[in-house]
Design a protein around this motif. Structure first.
Motif, PDB file in Angstrom:
ATOM      1  N   GLY A  36       0.535  -1.296   0.163  1.00 16.31           N
ATOM      2  CA  GLY A  36      -0.107   0.008   0.030  1.00 16.31           C
ATOM      3  C   GLY A  36       1.013   1.493  -0.114  1.00 16.31           C
ATOM      4  N   VAL A  37       2.450   1.085  -0.611  1.00 18.72           N
ATOM      5  CA  VAL A  37       2.656   2.180  -0.947  1.00 18.72           C
ATOM      6  C   VAL A  37       2.956   2.726  -2.273  1.00 18.72           C
ATOM      7  CG1 VAL A  37       5.175   2.666   0.208  1.00 18.72           C
ATOM      8  CG2 VAL A  37       4.222   0.830   1.175  1.00 18.72           C
ATOM      9  N   PRO A  38       3.043   3.931  -2.443  1.00 15.39           N
ATOM     10  CA  PRO A  38       3.246   4.659  -3.534  1.00 15.39           C
ATOM     11  C   PRO A  38       4.809   4.419  -3.946  1.00 15.39           C
ATOM     12  CG  PRO A  38       2.828   6.572  -1.889  1.00 15.39           C
ATOM     13  CD  PRO A  38       2.659   5.485  -1.894  1.00 15.39           C
ATOM     14  N   VAL A  39       5.286   4.235  -4.987  1.00 12.16           N
ATOM     15  CA  VAL A  39       6.475   4.347  -5.380  1.00 12.16           C
ATOM     16  C   VAL A  39       6.469   4.769  -7.319  1.00 12.16           C
ATOM     17  CG1 VAL A  39       5.822   2.127  -6.518  1.00 12.16           C
ATOM     18  CG2 VAL A  39       7.608   2.331  -5.862  1.00 12.16           C
ATOM     19  N   PHE A  40       7.855   5.492  -6.381  1.00 10.73           N
ATOM     20  CA  PHE A  40       8.674   6.162  -7.994  1.00 10.73           C
ATOM     21  C   PHE A  40       9.532   5.243  -8.518  1.00 10.73           C
ATOM     22  CE2 PHE A  40      10.821   9.132 -10.566  1.00 10.73           C
ATOM     23  CZ  PHE A  40      10.143   9.430 -12.226  1.00 10.73           C
ATOM     24  N   VAL A  41       9.350   4.786  -9.641  1.00 10.46           N
ATOM     25  CA  VAL A  41      10.900   3.938 -10.580  1.00 10.46           C
ATOM     26  C   VAL A  41      11.347   4.806 -11.485  1.00 10.46           C
ATOM     27  CG1 VAL A  41      11.375   2.060 -11.566  1.00 10.46           C
ATOM     28  CG2 VAL A  41       8.981   2.050 -10.773  1.00 10.46           C
ATOM     29  N   ASN A  42      12.547   5.405 -11.009  1.00 13.71           N
ATOM     30  CA  ASN A  42      14.009   5.515 -11.958  1.00 13.71           C
ATOM     31  C   ASN A  42      13.775   5.123 -13.355  1.00 13.71           C
ATOM     32  OD1 ASN A  42      14.412   8.037 -10.463  1.00 13.71           O
ATOM     33  ND2 ASN A  42      15.663   7.008  -9.088  1.00 13.71           N
ATOM     34  N   LYS A  43      13.726   5.677 -14.315  1.00 13.22           N
ATOM     35  CA  LYS A  43      14.568   4.401 -15.647  1.00 13.22           C
ATOM     36  C   LYS A  43      15.655   3.866 -15.184  1.00 13.22           C
ATOM     37  CE  LYS A  43      18.119   7.097 -17.727  1.00 13.22           C
ATOM     38  NZ  LYS A  43      19.524   6.121 -17.799  1.00 13.22           N
ATOM     39  N   THR A  44      15.381   2.775 -15.666  1.00  8.07           N
ATOM     40  CA  THR A  44      14.557   2.354 -17.163  1.00  8.07           C
ATOM     41  C   THR A  44      14.062   1.086 -16.068  1.00  8.07           C
ATOM     42  OG1 THR A  44      16.206   2.234 -18.605  1.00  8.07           O
ATOM     43  CG2 THR A  44      14.574   1.767 -19.473  1.00  8.07           C
ATOM     44  N   ILE A  45      12.087   0.822 -16.723  1.00  9.99           N
ATOM     45  CA  ILE A  45      11.405   0.097 -16.269  1.00  9.99           C
ATOM     46  C   ILE A  45      11.158  -1.686 -16.451  1.00  9.99           C
ATOM     47  CG2 ILE A  45       9.720   0.991 -16.676  1.00  9.99           C
ATOM     48  CD1 ILE A  45       8.057   0.991 -13.971  1.00  9.99           C
ATOM     49  N   ALA A  46      11.208  -1.181 -17.523  1.00 10.11           N
ATOM     50  CA  ALA A  46      10.893  -2.883 -18.540  1.00 10.11           C
ATOM     51  C   ALA A  46      12.028  -2.504 -19.898  1.00 10.11           C
ATOM     52  CB  ALA A  46       9.477  -2.123 -18.720  1.00 10.11           C
ATOM     53  N   ALA A  47      11.814  -4.087 -19.851  1.00  6.67           N
ATOM     54  CA  ALA A  47      12.940  -3.980 -21.483  1.00  6.67           C
ATOM     55  C   ALA A  47      12.398  -5.117 -22.312  1.00  6.67           C
ATOM     56  CB  ALA A  47      14.538  -4.052 -20.238  1.00  6.67           C
ATOM     57  N   THR A  48      12.108  -5.501 -21.330  1.00  6.09           N
ATOM     58  CA  THR A  48      10.698  -7.147 -22.318  1.00  6.09           C
ATOM     59  C   THR A  48       9.004  -7.092 -22.231  1.00  6.09           C
ATOM     60  OG1 THR A  48      10.456  -8.093 -20.316  1.00  6.09           O
ATOM     61  CG2 THR A  48      12.938  -8.732 -21.507  1.00  6.09           C
ATOM     62  N   GLU A  49       8.715  -7.382 -23.720  1.00  2.80           N
ATOM     63  CA  GLU A  49       7.673  -7.236 -23.803  1.00  2.80           C
ATOM     64  C   GLU A  49       6.954  -7.575 -22.107  1.00  2.80           C
ATOM     65  OE1 GLU A  49       5.461  -6.095 -25.824  1.00  2.80           O
ATOM     66  OE2 GLU A  49       6.266  -5.713 -27.421  1.00  2.80           O
ATOM     67  N   GLY A  79       4.721   5.032 -11.020  1.00  2.00           N
ATOM     68  CA  GLY A  79       4.999   6.488 -11.385  1.00  2.00           C
ATOM     69  C   GLY A  79       6.960   6.087 -12.418  1.00  2.00           C
ATOM     70  N   THR A  80       6.981   6.835 -13.013  1.00  3.97           N
ATOM     71  CA  THR A  80       8.117   6.170 -13.851  1.00  3.97           C
ATOM     72  C   THR A  80       8.525   7.263 -15.108  1.00  3.97           C
ATOM     73  OG1 THR A  80      10.158   4.727 -14.363  1.00  3.97           O
ATOM     74  CG2 THR A  80       8.431   4.827 -15.200  1.00  3.97           C
ATOM     75  N   SER A  81       9.768   7.947 -14.548  1.00  3.25           N
ATOM     76  CA  SER A  81      10.290   8.745 -15.819  1.00  3.25           C
ATOM     77  C   SER A  81      11.806   9.172 -15.946  1.00  3.25           C
ATOM     78  CB  SER A  81       9.448  10.263 -15.605  1.00  3.25           C
ATOM     79  OG  SER A  81       9.945  11.462 -17.033  1.00  3.25           O
ATOM     80  N   SER A  82      11.701   9.601 -17.089  1.00  4.48           N
ATOM     81  CA  SER A  82      13.172  10.133 -17.081  1.00  4.48           C
ATOM     82  C   SER A  82      13.089  11.825 -16.865  1.00  4.48           C
ATOM     83  CB  SER A  82      13.678  10.484 -19.052  1.00  4.48           C
ATOM     84  OG  SER A  82      14.528  11.708 -18.778  1.00  4.48           O
ATOM     85  N   VAL A  83      14.257  11.700 -15.793  1.00  4.06           N
ATOM     86  CA  VAL A  83      14.425  12.889 -14.945  1.00  4.06           C
ATOM     87  C   VAL A  83      14.120  14.196 -15.716  1.00  4.06           C
ATOM     88  CG1 VAL A  83      16.854  13.217 -15.282  1.00  4.06           C
ATOM     89  CG2 VAL A  83      15.946  14.635 -13.375  1.00  4.06           C
ATOM     90  N   LEU A  84      14.409  14.473 -16.979  1.00  6.48           N
ATOM     91  CA  LEU A  84      13.908  15.770 -17.638  1.00  6.48           C
ATOM     92  C   LEU A  84      12.855  15.880 -17.774  1.00  6.48           C
ATOM     93  CD1 LEU A  84      16.553  14.330 -20.972  1.00  6.48           C
ATOM     94  CD2 LEU A  84      17.173  15.512 -19.313  1.00  6.48           C
ATOM     95  N   ARG A  85      12.085  15.101 -17.867  1.00  9.31           N
ATOM     96  CA  ARG A  85      10.711  15.925 -17.574  1.00  9.31           C
ATOM     97  C   ARG A  85      10.342  16.930 -16.864  1.00  9.31           C
ATOM     98  NH1 ARG A  85       5.846  12.793 -19.009  1.00  9.31           N
ATOM     99  NH2 ARG A  85       6.726  11.178 -19.100  1.00  9.31           N
ATOM    100  N   PHE A  86      11.316  17.120 -15.457  1.00  9.53           N
ATOM    101  CA  PHE A  86      11.105  17.867 -14.872  1.00  9.53           C
ATOM    102  C   PHE A  86      12.008  19.287 -15.178  1.00  9.53           C
ATOM    103  CE2 PHE A  86      10.513  13.510 -13.568  1.00  9.53           C
ATOM    104  CZ  PHE A  86       8.648  13.804 -13.052  1.00  9.53           C
TER     105      PHE A  86
END
Length: 313
Positions: free
Chosen positions: A88-101, A118-125
């Motif tokens: 029940g804890v929110p999590v932000f994942v630094n890139k890269t979160i997935a490399a396969t289907e 959520g997940t993102s490149s830091v450049l979004r900010f």
């Protein structure tokens, strides 16, 4: 310290160290850290930020943190998201979160089940990216050309070679490509609530190893069309040299350009502000629905490039 308790699930590359420093400067308590692959790196993080080291992810989550920042090696990311959802804890994942289907499908299922991540490149900010998006607001966009250049020499060292493995870290195309797709998503407006890359189709994708001895691509060029018919060109490179992240957007009102590089504000402070806002009740930045579209585009491009390479071999 009485600020929000933030814990770190994985410290696989440099970003969590920057995140922790920025969050601590803003009053957060760096309460704990876990890493399944590199105990020495975990202990170094622990010593630097006075964060309690944990042998298991479950032990870390049992401390009841306000927020988890996850930077595990990429194949572990879906399991970390699932564990945080169960706790029940929110999590932000630094890139890269997935490399396969398979990882993408697992994350889609977690989001559908209500996981808060959520997940993102830091450049979004980055402030310049936000300002560029404001310039584009209300414009009719006709074409987008984006470049993401980040020297991959660090990926080729023994301790980070997992990032150069297409099946593990995703290689250059995924690890650097996330910057490219997130820049597009950050500056182009939502269309009827849909992220610009949702439904985008790869038209062509080509990659080459170049002179860099890499298991993945040193350079990739991806051409795609959005669902609205906007042509995109993404140049993703890990050749030697300084970082450069650039956008060229053709609109009915003219040509607009943005370039960021070494020495510019790349968004680390803005990310820390957004994460702290989450602990005060704000929505997680870069929710999976928006980020997933970019990953899907990159994985489609990877299939095109790597299948072509296998046929040529």
């Amino acid at each position: 310290m009485t600020g929000p308790a933030v814990v770190f699930a994985g410290v696989a590359h440099s970003h969590p160290f920057a995140d922790a420093a920025n969050l601590r400067d803003r009053g957060a308590r760096i309460a704990g850290v876990w890493d399944a692959d590199d105990g020495q790196r975990r202990d170094g993080f622990s010593a630097r930020f006075a964060a309690e080291p944990h042998a298991t992810l479950e032990g870390l989550l049992d401390t009841g943190p306000d927020l988890v920042i996850a930077t595990p090696r990429t194949p572990r990311a879906p399991a970390v998201v699932a564990a945080c959802a169960a706790a029940g804890v929110p999590v932000f994942v630094n890139k890269t979160i997935a490399a396969t289907e398979e990882a993408l499908a697992s994350l889609d299922a977690a989001a559908a089940a209500g996981a808060r991540f959520g997940t993102s490149s830091v450049l979004r900010f980055a402030p310049a990216v936000a300002a560029f998006a404001a310039l584009l607001d209300g414009s009719r966009v006709r074409a987008v050309d984006v470049t993401a250049q980040h020297d991959i020499a660090g990926f080729l060292t023994p301790e980070r070679a997992w990032q150069d493995d297409p099946a593990s870290g995703g290689g250059t195309l995924l690890s650097i490509g996330v910057h490219a797709v997130d820049l597009v998503d950050a500056v182009l407006p939502l269309d009827r609530g849909r992220a610009v890359l949702e439904g985008a189709i790869v038209v062509d994708a080509r990659g080459s190893a170049g002179a860099v001895p890499t298991r993945s691509e040193a350079v990739a060029v991806v051409r795609a069309d959005t669902a609205e018919g906007i042509p995109l060109t993404l140049t993703i490179s890990g050749v030697p040299g300084p970082d450069r992240y650039a956008l060229r957007v053709v609109t009915d009102g003219g040509l607009l350009e943005l370039a960021l590089g070494d020495g510019d504000d790349l968004g680390y402070a803005g990310l820390a502000d957004a994460l702290l806002a989450t602990t005060r009740g704000a929505s997680l930045p870069a929710p999976w629905r928006r980020s997933a579209a970019g990953y899907r585009l990159l994985l489609d491009a990877a299939v095109t490039i790597r299948t072509r390479r296998e046929v040529a071999a």
